[in-house]
Scaffold this active site. Structure first.
Site, PDB file in Angstrom:
ATOM      1  N   ASP A 168      -9.799  13.591   7.998  1.00 33.49           N
ATOM      2  CA  ASP A 168      -9.091  12.632   7.138  1.00 33.49           C
ATOM      3  C   ASP A 168      -9.107  13.064   5.670  1.00 33.49           C
ATOM      4  O   ASP A 168      -9.379  12.260   4.784  1.00 33.49           O
ATOM      5  CB  ASP A 168      -9.729  11.240   7.322  1.00 33.49           C
ATOM      6  CG  ASP A 168      -9.001  10.134   6.565  1.00 33.49           C
ATOM      7  OD1 ASP A 168      -7.793  10.292   6.283  1.00 33.49           O
ATOM      8  OD2 ASP A 168      -9.649   9.116   6.262  1.00 33.49           O
ATOM      9  N   HIS A 172       0.839  -1.200   0.000  1.00 33.59           N
ATOM     10  CA  HIS A 172       0.000   0.000   0.000  1.00 33.59           C
ATOM     11  C   HIS A 172       0.878   1.255   0.000  1.00 33.59           C
ATOM     12  O   HIS A 172       0.675   2.171  -0.804  1.00 33.59           O
ATOM     13  CB  HIS A 172      -0.915  -0.038   1.227  1.00 33.59           C
ATOM     14  CG  HIS A 172      -1.770   1.180   1.414  1.00 33.59           C
ATOM     15  ND1 HIS A 172      -3.130   1.169   1.223  1.00 33.59           N
ATOM     16  CD2 HIS A 172      -1.467   2.446   1.802  1.00 33.59           C
ATOM     17  CE1 HIS A 172      -3.629   2.367   1.464  1.00 33.59           C
ATOM     18  NE2 HIS A 172      -2.639   3.166   1.824  1.00 33.59           N
TER      19      HIS A 172
END
Ligand SMILES: [Zn+2]
Lengths: 120, 405
Positions: free
Chosen positions: B303, B206
């Protein structure tokens, strides 16, 4: 005065929220001075990279959104102090009325979601 | 001003350095587009500021300084020679781009401080150190490099053999792994909720994929394009694991970050691509908040606009494509996503519909109309209608927030 630090983002995308009442800390005067020392009115900085934490700090009427690399100097001291005096680990299901409930889809639809950073 | 301004270099959303992709399929077209975009990109971070940042090398400014050095090095068009720690000490060979596929890993140890890169503890070719975090990072970077090189023909993050740099044991009980714009960084976790972040190969894949995205489509890390950036990292993160294990779509777990939670947490992983929203349900953490359909898209200011939450929607779409095409997900589904990310046609500010449109086009280019219909159908199932041109209004709303201030 109520001071809240909310950390979102990171690889896990989990939010943690820490809250203190300044009056309940051992030295409220010092805490207020620390709040005053933070550069609240500076433009909100952008971050580079990915999966960094994002901090939202609120003290009374004032608030700031800071990418993790910007949490330095008085900001770092303030965040550390709030975490230190806040009860618990700041994780998890919402237990206070003021903590954001972003786990519920749609419920947290907000005010500043579309606001360009720094456009105050 | 002071440290705060310095620490937030004027690298606006979506302006991380971008470079010609090495996609061998359509080099001429690629070149043209990158010349156009890189001109606008490079102007946004003033070189003088990058130079000032690069001089800062201590304490908490180190990450920003480090990232700035990386950007300067990338912009100079050669391998990151501004990272002396990536250079093997014995030869001068790394001053030039490594051609033909060279894996060069360098692992640093921050020893629980928030410093980068830390003390170098393992270089390419060195024997295992015995420290699990160091050796997991080294092996995970190798597995990720192999997926991109062997399956997609990509030579490292930038397509030109850029060294893979990672730091482990970052910070004290640090609950995160991140890509700082130039390298990967892994914390040890707090020991109560999270263990060390190198335990899952999907996490390492990732993070490295964030580098690939930075050098290709440069998806802006905010809102829908940010959620796509996150999703692309999840996609290739799980594909690294599946390719390494030789697992078919049907056999794979489709979980991100399996094994990161301690035994105290009720949950097997951080995210599920097969069933977003089901990875954990814990007394303390709450329930996995990921949506699997546009109807449940989460509007939030946290976020970066919920990039780690709304990534569930494109994640689910990818799973549905893989399931629809069958076999090994890295072969056809992965190739389609890789083409969409790297062919130079995807805008940095792409929304879900735009990206969906590019994946349908990629499926047509690479395979056939049957594959394209599977891709289109998958997006429809998650509530996204594959689109054509980018939505300019959406992009203009935030691409340069300082314009009006
Ligand atoms: Zn990520």
């Amino acid at each position: 005065m109520r001071v809240e630090v909310s950390r979102s983002g990171g690889f896990a995308g989990l939010r943690r929220t820490w809250v203190v009442q300044v009056e309940e800390t051992p030295d409220p005067q010092a805490f207020l001075l620390l709040i005053e020392a933070c550069p609240w009115d500076e433009p909100e900085p952008e971050s580079s990279g990915a999966d960094r934490f994002v901090y939202q700090v609120q003290a009374g009427e004032r608030s700031a959104t800071l990418p993790e690399p910007a949490v330095q100097g008085p900001w770092l001291e303030l965040v550390d102090q709030v975490r230190h005096f806040s009860a618990g680990h700041g994780l998890g299901p919402v237990t206070t009325d003021a903590a954001p409930a972003d786990a519920a889809p749609g419920e947290h639809a907000v005010n500043d979601a579309e606001r360009p950073p720094g456009a105050e | 001003m002071g440290s705060r301004r310095l620490s937030g270099p004027r690298a606006k959303i979506g302006t991380m350095s971008k470079h010609p992709s090495q996609d061998p399929v359509r080099p001429a077209e690629q070149h043209t587009r990158d010349q156009r975009t890189s001109a606008s990109v490079c102007a946004i971070v003033p070189p003088y500021l990058l130079e000032r940042l690069a001089l800062l090398d201590t304490g908490r400014l180190a990450p920003a300084a480090h990232a700035a050095r990386g950007t300067l090095a990338h912009d100079a068009g050669f391998r990151a020679t501004a990272f002396p720690w990536t250079e093997p000490s014995t030869t001068g060979q790394t001053a030039l781009p490594s051609a033909g596929g060279t894996l060069v890993r360098t692992i640093g140890d921050a020893a629980s401080a928030e410093v980068l890169p830390g003390k170098i503890v393992r270089r390419e070719g060195d024997a295992p150190t015995g420290d699990p975090a160091t050796d997991e990072a080294y092996d995970g970077l190798g597995a990720t490099y192999r997926l991109f090189a062997e399956v997609y023909g990509r030579n490292s993050i930038d397509g030109s053999g850029l060294g893979l740099d990672a730091t482990v044991h970052y910070g004290h009980e640090y609950d995160n792994a991140f890509w700082d714009g130039a390298q990967m960084v892994f914390g040890d976790g707090d020991g109560e909720v999270f263990g060390r972040f190198t335990r899952s190969v999907s996490v390492i894949g990732h993070e490295l994929t964030h580098g690939v995205t930075q050098f290709t489509a440069g998806l802006a890390y905010q809102g829908q394009s940010g959620a796509l950036n996150e999703s692309v990292s999840d996609v290739f993160g799980v594909l690294v694991e599946q390719y390494q294990a030789g697992q078919s779509t049907a056999a794979a777990s489709w979980l991100i970050g399996q094994g990161l939670f301690t035994a105290e947490v009720q949950g097997e992983a951080l995210r599920s691509m097969k069933a977003p929203g089901t990875a954990y349900d814990d007394d303390v953490l709450g329930k996995d908040p990921q949506p699997a359909h546009m109807d449940d898209y989460v509007q939030t200011d946290a976020d970066n606009g919920g990039v780690h939450i709304n990534s569930g929607i494109p994640n689910k779409a990818f799973y549905l494509v893989a399931a629809g095409l069958g076999g090994n997900a890295w072969e056809r589904a992965g190739a389609i996503w890789y083409r969409a990310l790297t062919d130079g046609e995807l805008p940095a500010t792409a929304d879900f519909a735009t990206f969906a449109g590019r994946t349908v086009a990629a499926a047509t280019d690479l395979f056939d109309t049957t594959a394209a219909e599977v891709v289109s159908g998958a997006w429809t199932q998650v509530g996204v209608t594959p689109g054509g041109a980018p939505d300019v209004r959406t992009a203009a709303a935030w691409v340069d927030p300082d314009v009006n201030s």
